[in-house]
Design an enzyme around this catalytic site. Sequence first.
Site, short mmCIF file in Angstrom:
data_model
loop_
_atom_site.label_atom_id
_atom_site.label_comp_id
_atom_site.label_asym_id
_atom_site.label_seq_id
_atom_site.Cartn_x
_atom_site.Cartn_y
_atom_site.Cartn_z
N PRO A 129 0.82 -1.21 0.00
CA PRO A 129 0.00 0.00 0.00
C PRO A 129 0.85 1.26 0.00
O PRO A 129 1.81 1.38 0.76
CB PRO A 129 -0.81 -0.11 1.29
CG PRO A 129 -0.74 -1.53 1.67
CD PRO A 129 0.58 -2.00 1.21
N GLU A 130 0.49 2.17 -0.88
CA GLU A 130 1.07 3.50 -0.87
C GLU A 130 0.04 4.42 -0.20
O GLU A 130 -0.95 3.93 0.34
CB GLU A 130 1.39 3.94 -2.30
CG GLU A 130 2.28 2.92 -3.03
CD GLU A 130 2.62 3.31 -4.45
OE1 GLU A 130 2.66 4.51 -4.76
OE2 GLU A 130 2.85 2.41 -5.26
#
Length: 273
Positions: A2-3
Amino acid sequence: MPELPEVETIRRTLAGHLTDARVTGVRLIWPGAFQGWGELDFAGILTGKRIQGLERRGKYLLIHLDEGWSLVAHMRMTGRLLYFSASQEIGPHTRGVFELNQGELHFQDVRKFGRILAVPSAAVNEVRGLAALGPEPLEQEFTPDVLRNRLRGKKTCLKSALLDQRVLAGLGNIYTDEALFRARLSPERPAASLEREEAEKLTAAIKEVLKAGIEAQGTSFRDYRDANGRKGEFQRSLQVYGRQGQLCTACGGILVSKRLGGRTAVFCPACQV
DNA sequence: ATACTCCCCTGTGGGC
DNA sequence: TGCCCACAGGGGAGTA
């Protein structure tokens, strides 16, 4: 994995379930993912505490508990935080389970890179990684001038600089590629070489692509899921990431991939200069 | 300080 | 078909 948009989506989908919930028990299935504080063990710190709220900083998710404690969670590549309203069987990649007075929170992580730390809320800013985090790109304070100042003196390429969480917080491989394409800037450009106008384009592109990512509830290129186990939709809007060898949506040329600073960058050599 | 490379893990997909 | 290698939304440690 996840960014910023994915962590923000996890935060949002988790907040309603967790706020005001009480931790009634903790099962550490792979204890390596969890870290207590000093002599205090992780489960001991958590048990009995009430969850007050969730906060995101860059790619970090902070879960604030009462009595002055917080959890600092980082998903790294494949971590997931999944909420279940009823007791749920663990899967092969479930590394820990937080039992709540209502439901359960499961931490799953195929590659075992993710970490969850229990720290005094007052010490959150001292956690390695969090301490040196750059500005939040979606805050108003993040301006073209700020970006240029942060890139000043850097000897690396733009791609590597944008991935450095000390330069700014929250960009990863997908969104740097997408932002650079939108700004029509080459990932190979020396980071310090941006003209004022280019910094304006890049700043705007970063904000736009992150907002669009959040709106689409993240990019599920493969592993990513939100707290309800749902995929995001932004993979359908990707213009360069994962599209090497395919046609540029702007000029019809061939997108290329190139290894820069140990990570793969995908870009259009014709459009991005 | 800065900028590289390697490493932590497991799973998958492409090439042979 | 099966095997092997390279690579994967990340970042910390160690090295020049």
